[in-house]
Each structure stands twice: as C-alpha cells, then as structure tokens.
Design a protein around this motif. Structure first.
Motif, PDB file in Angstrom:
ATOM      1  N   TYR A  94      31.886  41.232  41.373  1.00  0.00           N
ATOM      2  CA  TYR A  94      32.723  40.288  40.642  1.00  0.00           C
ATOM      3  C   TYR A  94      34.173  40.199  41.104  1.00  0.00           C
ATOM      4  CZ  TYR A  94      33.282  44.762  38.159  1.00  0.00           C
ATOM      5  OH  TYR A  94      33.464  46.086  37.860  1.00  0.00           O
ATOM      6  N   ARG A  95      34.627  41.040  42.028  1.00  0.00           N
ATOM      7  CA  ARG A  95      36.036  40.963  42.411  1.00  0.00           C
ATOM      8  C   ARG A  95      36.274  41.525  43.808  1.00  0.00           C
ATOM      9  NH1 ARG A  95      37.857  44.647  39.122  1.00  0.00           N
ATOM     10  NH2 ARG A  95      38.174  43.257  37.356  1.00  0.00           N
ATOM     11  N   TRP A  97      39.936  41.587  45.912  1.00  0.00           N
ATOM     12  CA  TRP A  97      41.333  41.208  46.130  1.00  0.00           C
ATOM     13  C   TRP A  97      41.839  41.958  47.352  1.00  0.00           C
ATOM     14  CZ3 TRP A  97      43.284  42.478  40.491  1.00  0.00           C
ATOM     15  CH2 TRP A  97      42.703  41.570  39.590  1.00  0.00           C
ATOM     16  N   ASP A 125      35.324  36.624  42.258  1.00  0.00           N
ATOM     17  CA  ASP A 125      36.767  36.376  42.320  1.00  0.00           C
ATOM     18  C   ASP A 125      37.312  36.931  43.638  1.00  0.00           C
ATOM     19  OD1 ASP A 125      39.445  35.999  41.917  1.00  0.00           O
ATOM     20  OD2 ASP A 125      39.657  37.502  40.335  1.00  0.00           O
ATOM     21  N   ASP A 202      35.688  45.296  42.980  1.00  0.00           N
ATOM     22  CA  ASP A 202      35.104  45.656  41.696  1.00  0.00           C
ATOM     23  C   ASP A 202      35.951  46.743  41.019  1.00  0.00           C
ATOM     24  OD1 ASP A 202      33.172  43.773  42.115  1.00  0.00           O
ATOM     25  OD2 ASP A 202      31.625  45.178  42.741  1.00  0.00           O
ATOM     26  N   GLU A 240      47.080  43.730  39.348  1.00  0.00           N
ATOM     27  CA  GLU A 240      46.668  42.675  38.423  1.00  0.00           C
ATOM     28  C   GLU A 240      47.872  41.883  37.933  1.00  0.00           C
ATOM     29  OE1 GLU A 240      43.674  42.417  34.616  1.00  0.00           O
ATOM     30  OE2 GLU A 240      45.252  43.938  34.575  1.00  0.00           O
TER      31      GLU A 240
END
Length: 255
Positions: A94-95, A97, A125, A202, A240
């Motif tokens: 799901y993530r 970055w 994402d 994640d 974040e």
C-alpha cells in the motif's frame, strides 16, 4: 594424588596397587587430572563468553524491540541493501515513498517495477520526492517553540531548475516514463532544514543520513527500521508530515 603416585613409583619401581601396576594407576590419575583441568578452564571461558553473549543479545533485543532496527547495512549502495529493499518494493502492498537528492539509482533500478505494480494495484501510494533546488531556507531570529515555525521557505523567482541540472534531468526522465505508462505516481520537490534520504515501503523504513561534507554519501550506514517502534515512529512522522506540508513540499506537474 598423581604427584604422590609418581613419587612412589620412582622410589619403588615395579610396585602395584590393588593388583594393578603403579604405572597404570599413574596413567589413569594423569588422565583424570588433565580432564579436570580442561573442564575447569572450559567452564571458566564459557562463563565469560556466555556473559558477554548475554549482554550482546540484550542489546540486540533493545535495538530491535524498542528502536525497531531490523538490519544495519554497511552502505546504501551495497548489493545486500539493494537486494533487501528491492524485495520490499516487489512485495509492497500500500505504500512506497522515496526521498532522495536526485533519486538517480532509485529511478534506474525501481521505476519500471513500480509502474508495473501501479498498473496491477492502482491504490498503491507511490510518491518520489526530490530536493527542491530552488528553495532557500531562512531561520527566524527569535523563532517560537514550534518545529514548523523554525524556518521559512522562500523561492527566488529569478532562479530556475535549468534543463541540465541533475535533479531536473531525473525529474524529466521520471515524468516521461510515468506519462507514457499512464499511471498515477506523484513527483514532489522537498525543502527541509535538514535532509535525510530514505524509502518508506509499507511499514518498513530504509534510511541513511545525507551529510553534505562527505565525499561519498553512498557509503553511509543504511538502516532498516520497523515503523511501529520508537525510532521508526519518529522517522515516519517526519516523512509523513513533510510529504504533505504546504511549505515543505510542492507537486511536480506531470503535464
């Protein structure tokens, strides 16, 4: 006892005890003595090493359970590190970055895989963040006790990111690849008072400090940290907050 037996044997050669030659008894006693000495030394060394191993194990438990450090790679660009976070990206749910200066190696090694994953999993994402080359950071003379208010981000309108700068070139490469693939991957320019290169995949963070005076930052130790930990939470909260901050980040338009 062994010494007494040897002395007695030298005084009365050929003597025997309980029907066995004295030389046999001396051999048995010598073996027992040697075994006893070896056992005593071995137990002493085991006690010392076990105590040291116990302390080291407790320290490792603290690093993992409290700080959340799962691995410490010798350098960012090592084969072991590349293999580890490559596998993490491949299994991301799901993530993903990425925070880098120009993200050169990241784009070369992982952009195609991320595009493929994004096509299969549109909800993933994915955000790739570059250092904003046009940002200027000024420190307030008497700042309030607030992290966000410690610095003011300004941009010189006369400056541009020129087509030949490294950051601009990597952004152009990423933009072209993303547009051709027709996937939603965010590109952002990040401004911050201090800088740390990292990847958040994640619930795992790969992080290493960027030191401007270092000759080769790829040789900086590289940490793998669990988000659900003291250190992991601190890093995750930091990333974040800046990734959506109105002053610290700005979106790179794809069109």
């Amino acid at each position: 006892m062994t010494v007494l037996a040897v002395q007695n044997q030298s005084l009365t050669p050929g003597s025997s005890w309980l029907g066995m030659p004295a030389s046999t008894w001396i051999g048995i006693l010598s073996s027992l003595s040697a075994s006893g000495i070896f056992f005593a030394v071995a137990e002493f060394l085991r006690f010392i090493f076990d105590k040291t191993a116990s302390r080291n194990f407790e320290k490792l438990q603290f690093y993992e359970r409290t700080l959340g450090i799962k691995e410490c790679f010798s350098q960012k660009g090592s084969d072991e590190a590349n293999r580890d976070y490559g596998q993490a990206i491949a299994s991301a749910k799901y993530r993903v970055w990425a925070f880098g200066i120009s993200n050169g190696e990241f784009l070369t090694q992982h952009l195609d895989d991320l595009i493929s994953k994004k096509k299969k999993k549109p909800a993933l994402d994915v955000c790739i963040c570059f250092v904003d080359p046009d940002a200027r950071i000024s420190i307030e003379a008497n700042p309030p006790l607030s992290l966000v208010s410690l610095f003011d981000i300004t941009r010189d309108p006369t400056l541009t990111t020129g087509a030949h700068t490294r950051v601009a070139e990597r952004i152009a490469f990423a933009r072209t690849s993303i547009l051709q693939a027709d996937v939603e991957i965010s590109l952002k320019l990040i401004s911050a008072a201090g800088y740390v290169s990292a990847m958040v995949v994640d619930d795992i963070i790969y992080v290493f400090p960027y030191t401007a005076i270092s000759k080769d930052n790829t040789r900086t130790p590289y940490l793998k940290i669990v988000v659900d930990s003291q250190l992991g939470d601190a890093f995750y909260t930091y990333f974040e907050s800046i990734i959506e901050h109105p002053k610290l980040s700005r979106v790179v338009p794809l069109e």
